[in-house]
Design a protein around this motif. Structure first.
Motif, short mmCIF file in Angstrom:
data_model
loop_
_atom_site.label_atom_id
_atom_site.label_comp_id
_atom_site.label_asym_id
_atom_site.label_seq_id
_atom_site.Cartn_x
_atom_site.Cartn_y
_atom_site.Cartn_z
N LYS A 143 0.82 -1.21 0.00
CA LYS A 143 0.00 0.00 0.00
C LYS A 143 0.86 1.26 0.00
CE LYS A 143 -3.90 -2.22 2.35
NZ LYS A 143 -4.78 -2.21 3.55
N SER A 144 2.13 1.12 0.34
CA SER A 144 3.04 2.26 0.36
C SER A 144 3.72 2.49 -0.98
CB SER A 144 4.11 2.06 1.45
OG SER A 144 3.51 1.98 2.72
N HIS A 196 8.75 -0.20 -2.13
CA HIS A 196 8.82 -0.93 -0.88
C HIS A 196 8.73 -2.44 -1.12
CE1 HIS A 196 7.77 3.13 0.48
NE2 HIS A 196 8.30 2.79 1.64
N ASN A 233 0.04 -0.08 -4.42
CA ASN A 233 -0.20 1.35 -4.66
C ASN A 233 0.34 1.72 -6.04
OD1 ASN A 233 0.17 4.22 -4.76
ND2 ASN A 233 0.06 4.30 -2.54
#
Length: 213
Positions: A27-28, A32, A57
């Motif tokens: 989600k980042s 990541h 994301n």
């Protein structure tokens, strides 16, 4: 033979749990996940979990859907297959406005909206209004709770304008007719686009969209 590497407590977790953890990391952003992929064999396997693709994301691509016309095909296919709502938004914008493939574009935008992606909700609602599907359009825009505050819907429109940059959009005759049909009476100040009430909100949001075209 060299001794095998001792696994960390994180790497020792079952793959199902590792997949759940990496899906939250996703989600980042993609960077990541890429870092996790490079850490160890165990985390690399977890990065391939379908939940990671679903939650990934894709903000940068959502701001520029045209970037996926010739690139990121594998990434997009995997995200679409696993129900990534942001990927459906990107594909919807590309199909509806760039390829002029209306059925495919609406399919993906609706999938994005059903996945609770805010820009997908807003854009699908506006398109439904402009295509004469008034009740459906209102239903989707109302999910952003604009009656309480227009902050969410205004933020969506600001970001959608970025998504549409560089795309030549064809004006559909039905858009003008739909705007005329929903135009409120003179009790509202129709040229004041920032002051909106229950009678003129949908009309003014449609006008903003058409004026952008």
């Amino acid at each position: 033979m060299s001794p095998s590497k001792e696994l960390s407590p994180l790497e020792s977790l079952p793959q199902y749990l590792l997949g759940e953890i990496i899906s939250r990391v996703a989600k980042s952003g993609r960077n990541h996940v890429r870092h996790c992929f490079q850490v160890s064999h165990e985390l690399a396997i977890a990065c391939k979990d379908e939940r990671v693709s679903k939650e990934l994301n894709l903000k940068q691509l959502a701001m520029n859907p045209l970037a996926t016309v010739h690139n990121y095909q594998r990434l997009m296919e995997k995200c679409l297959q696993n129900g990534n709502a942001e990927a459906h938004y990107i594909e919807g914008v590309k199909q509806y406005f760039y390829h002029n493939n209306t059925p495919s574009g609406l399919h993906h935008l609706q999938a994005s909206a059903e996945g609770l992606y805010e820009k997908g909700i807003y854009l699908y609602g506006i398109l439904m209004l402009c295509r004469g599907e008034t009740d459906t359009g209102k239903q989707y825009l109302d999910k952003l709770q604009w009656v309480k505050s227009t902050t969410r819907s205004d933020r969506c429109w600001t970001n959608i304008k970025l998504s549409l940059q560089g795309i030549h959009i064809i004006m559909q005759p039905s858009y003008f007719q739909s705007i005329r049909d929903i135009k409120p009476n003179k009790i509202c100040t129709l040229n004041d686009m920032d002051t909106r009430c229950k009678k003129c909100y949908y009309y003014k949001q449609m006008r903003k969209f058409v004026n952008r075209i």
